[in-house]
Design an enzyme around this catalytic site. Structure first.
Site, mmCIF file in Angstrom:
data_model
loop_
_atom_site.group_PDB
_atom_site.id
_atom_site.type_symbol
_atom_site.label_atom_id
_atom_site.label_comp_id
_atom_site.label_asym_id
_atom_site.label_seq_id
_atom_site.Cartn_x
_atom_site.Cartn_y
_atom_site.Cartn_z
ATOM 1 N N ASP A 1 0.820 -1.203 0.000
ATOM 2 C CA ASP A 1 0.000 0.000 0.000
ATOM 3 C C ASP A 1 0.858 1.259 0.000
ATOM 4 O O ASP A 1 0.633 2.191 -0.774
ATOM 5 C CB ASP A 1 -0.920 0.009 1.219
ATOM 6 C CG ASP A 1 -1.856 -1.189 1.240
ATOM 7 O OD1 ASP A 1 -2.026 -1.828 0.183
ATOM 8 O OD2 ASP A 1 -2.408 -1.487 2.313
ATOM 9 N N LYS B 1 -12.104 -5.343 10.319
ATOM 10 C CA LYS B 1 -10.886 -6.133 10.499
ATOM 11 C C LYS B 1 -10.521 -6.319 11.962
ATOM 12 O O LYS B 1 -9.910 -7.316 12.331
ATOM 13 C CB LYS B 1 -9.732 -5.473 9.736
ATOM 14 C CG LYS B 1 -9.941 -5.462 8.223
ATOM 15 C CD LYS B 1 -8.795 -4.748 7.541
ATOM 16 C CE LYS B 1 -9.032 -4.634 6.048
ATOM 17 N NZ LYS B 1 -7.969 -3.859 5.379
#
Length: 642
Positions: free
Chosen positions: A309, A354
């Protein structure tokens, strides 16, 4: 190599977005941010820091196994207008931050890093200072809430890398411990620790960080799988660097900045900074290699992650995807995308929590792939240290005789051959390979006890190496399915890259760059479809909504479509012919049930076309912000100096 390039300095928005049209589309937003900064703080911003989100075109859940991936920067981004404090009275403490967010639900935050005195023997500063029982050193401290996701935590993360946690480091020798501390201290620091290092009692007073004012806005949808958190950390890291004069904003031949930061250094800094939003995590090992330090890390909510990322947000290039490899070191190279196609990102509107699901989803996949790597290595005769946390990339390399220390590494072509050779050898990971009975014939996963036995490790050692540092929950561990996905996905990445390179070579050789005699778009689409099937059936990281979106995309005319990001929700990415994009988006809007009832603004945020964009960089505006189109075109990408 891209990783060794300096963070570039631009003087206009055209360089940021790669075209005048895209620049004009962003002028109003950039100007509005600068004007609002001036309204709130009473002065024009010195910089605007920009970091784009990213879409992973192919290569899901393989970066933490150290295989290469193929992401691209997208047009949605995080912008941070910033400057030194304009309010000297009353005097502010060094490094004080006043942070505002354009979104009304986020309130102003004010925080100040503090320097606390620590006995030298327990401090990182002890690495380079002779032992002195009475000596003390200062260390930066900045409180980051790890129990609750707060927007300012990502701003803080861009500023600061928390001190390591010495009580969880388990190294057998003082020599190794010292080597590890040197690596941590010099290569894994944030803005404060790297540029304003802690002092030792009796040493000269060092420079202090300046008080900073920030105004944040973003267009990367949170929870979409387009890495809004990484973009926020990259942008805030750059903002603090810029305001403190630590970027190479060269304004003429006479200007030289010895503190110039490379893209690779910024990626590593941003990776470590984002982990600080979560818990402190250090690999426990008896032998340490720098590449092993990147195998695992805990990000914002204790989820194990790789570095894709941050690398995509920093290193991307217009008109190209980015092939990012992590072993034996971080490297990135542009991969030109064939002409006349765009990528369409569609948000499933399913947000995976998450923090709740990590132990059954993301973190469990990490443990499954790591354990599979050890068991596969054992079956292939690959040597593995007892407490070494070997990855599947290590296994493939060692099996083929790769010796990193002597420079004998596998290039992309040889790595593809190696993957094809190892893939048929994965049956050893099935439960029936070790005990053939009615029970093992009806299930694909293995029990914890079976997994420990297959590893050849003592149960206590297995727990220390694979379970003590990360929380997981499972009745069965799907070693075969996870390893097959990782290795086949790694191969698809290399094949995708080769198709793109072949297309570019053919375009250069042809009289027209728009030829598609090789059917390159179709080949790329097929690889994307295969990736989606593998994610859904082998890695089990899709969901019904993602499956529905990818199916609708193919029906609507996409060459290929797959989930992107971690999965279990978030976005899909589809490869679509440039002249078909409007009709494609219209069909998805009409046929995907969760889009019904959304207003136009939310629809346009949920599904949009994008071309690969430029990554994070720095810009200088010689005339400052004056609100006109001409002046705004002297603004730019990741850090805009005004």
């Amino acid at each position: 190599m891209i990783a060794h390039q300096d963070i570039p300095v631009y003087t206009n928005l055209n360089d940021v977005f790669g075209s005048l049209g895209a620049s004009l589309q962003n002028i109003e937003r950039w100007n509005g941010l600068a004007e609002e900064f001036e309204r709130r703080y009473g002065t024009k911003p010195s910089y605007i820091a920009r970091a784009p989100g990213r879409v992973n075109l192919i290569g899901e859940h393989i970066d933490y196994a150290l295989f290469g991936v193929l992401p691209a920067a997208v047009e949605p981004d995080i912008l941070i207008a910033c400057g030194p404090s304009s309010h000297p009275h009353p005097p502010q403490a060094p490094g004080t931050v006043v942070a505002d967010n354009l979104h009304q639900k986020y309130s102003r935050q004010v925080f100040t890093p503090s320097a606390t005195s620590t006995k030298l023997g327990s401090s990182k500063a002890a690495v380079d200072v002779a032992a002195d029982e009475d000596a003390h050193a200062e260390e930066w401290n900045l409180d980051i809430n790890t129990k609750e996701l707060r927007w300012e935590s990502y701003v803080k993360a861009g500023y600061y890398v928390e001190s390591f946690c010495p009580h969880i480091i388990a190294l057998n020798s003082e020599c190794l411990r010292l080597t590890y501390l040197r690596y941590w201290y010099f290569d894994m620091q944030g803005v404060l620790e790297h540029y304003f290092p802690p002092t030792v009692s009796g040493s000269p007073n060092p420079a202090k960080p300046v008080p900073v004012e920030l105004l944040v806005t973003g267009s990367v949808p949170a929870g979409s799988g387009l890495s809004s958190s990484a973009a926020m950390v990259v942008a805030s890291t750059l903002a603090f660097l810029a305001v403190n004069g630590k970027l190479n904003d060269k304004l003429g031949d006479s200007f030289t900045n010895l503190n110039s930061l490379t893209k690779g250094q910024l990626v590593e800094m941003a990776m470590e900074n984002e982990k600080r939003v979560g818990q402190c995590f250090v690999l426990e090992a008896t032998s340490i290699h720098e590449s092993d330090m990147r195998v695992a890390g805990v990000n914002d909510i204790g989820v194990n992650s790789g570095g894709m990322d941050q690398a995509a947000s920093v290193m991307s290039d217009p008109a190209s995807a980015l092939y990012i490899s992590f072993y034996p070191e971080l490297q990135a190279s542009p991969v030109p995308i064939p002409p006349r196609v765009v990528f369409v990102c569609a948000n499933s509107l399913v947000v995976s929590d998450k923090a709740v699901t990590a132990k059954r989803c993301y973190n469990l996949r990490v443990v499954e792939t790591l354990a599979a790597a050890r068991i596969l290595a054992r079956s292939l005769g690959v040597q593995v240290g007892e407490k070494e946390r070997i990855t599947l990339r290590h296994v493939v390399g060692r099996y083929l005789g790769e010796v990193v220390s002597s420079g004998q590494t596998l290039d992309a072509e040889r790595l593809a051959e190696a993957l094809r050779e190892v893939l048929p050898k994965l049956d050893i990971l099935k439960p029936g390979a070790h005990r053939d009975d009615a029970d093992t014939r009806v299930r694909s996963g293995v029990t914890l006890q079976e997994m420990i036995e297959m590893s050849g490790l003592d149960p206590d050692v297995f727990h220390e190496v694979y379970l003590s540092w990360i929380e997981v929950e499972a009745d069965f561990f799907e070693l075969y399915n996870r390893a097959k996905h990782v290795l086949s996905e790694a191969l698809r990445v290399l094949e995708f890259r080769q198709v793109c390179l072949s297309s570019a070579a053919e375009g250069k050789a042809a009289s027209s760059p728009n030829v598609n005699n090789g059917g390159y778009q179709e080949k790329l689409g097929k690889l994307m479809d295969e990736s989606q099937e593998s994610c859904a059936k082998l890695f089990d990281c899709s969901c019904p909504e993602l499956d529905r979106l990818t199916s609708l995309a193919r029906t609507a005319g996409a060459f290929g479509s797959r989930l992107t990001g971690a999965g279990w929700g978030g976005c899909t990415v589809s490869l679509v012919a440039e002249d078909q994009v409007d009709g494609f988006i219209r069909k998805i809007k009409e046929e995907y049930p969760p889009y019904k009832g959304l207003d136009e603004a939310r629809l346009n945020e949920a599904i949009f076309a994008t071309r690969p964009g430029r990554g994070a960089c720095a810009t200088f505006s010689p005339s400052g912000w004056h609100g006109s189109v001409t002046d705004l075109l002297f603004a730019s990408l990741t850090v805009l100096k005004l």
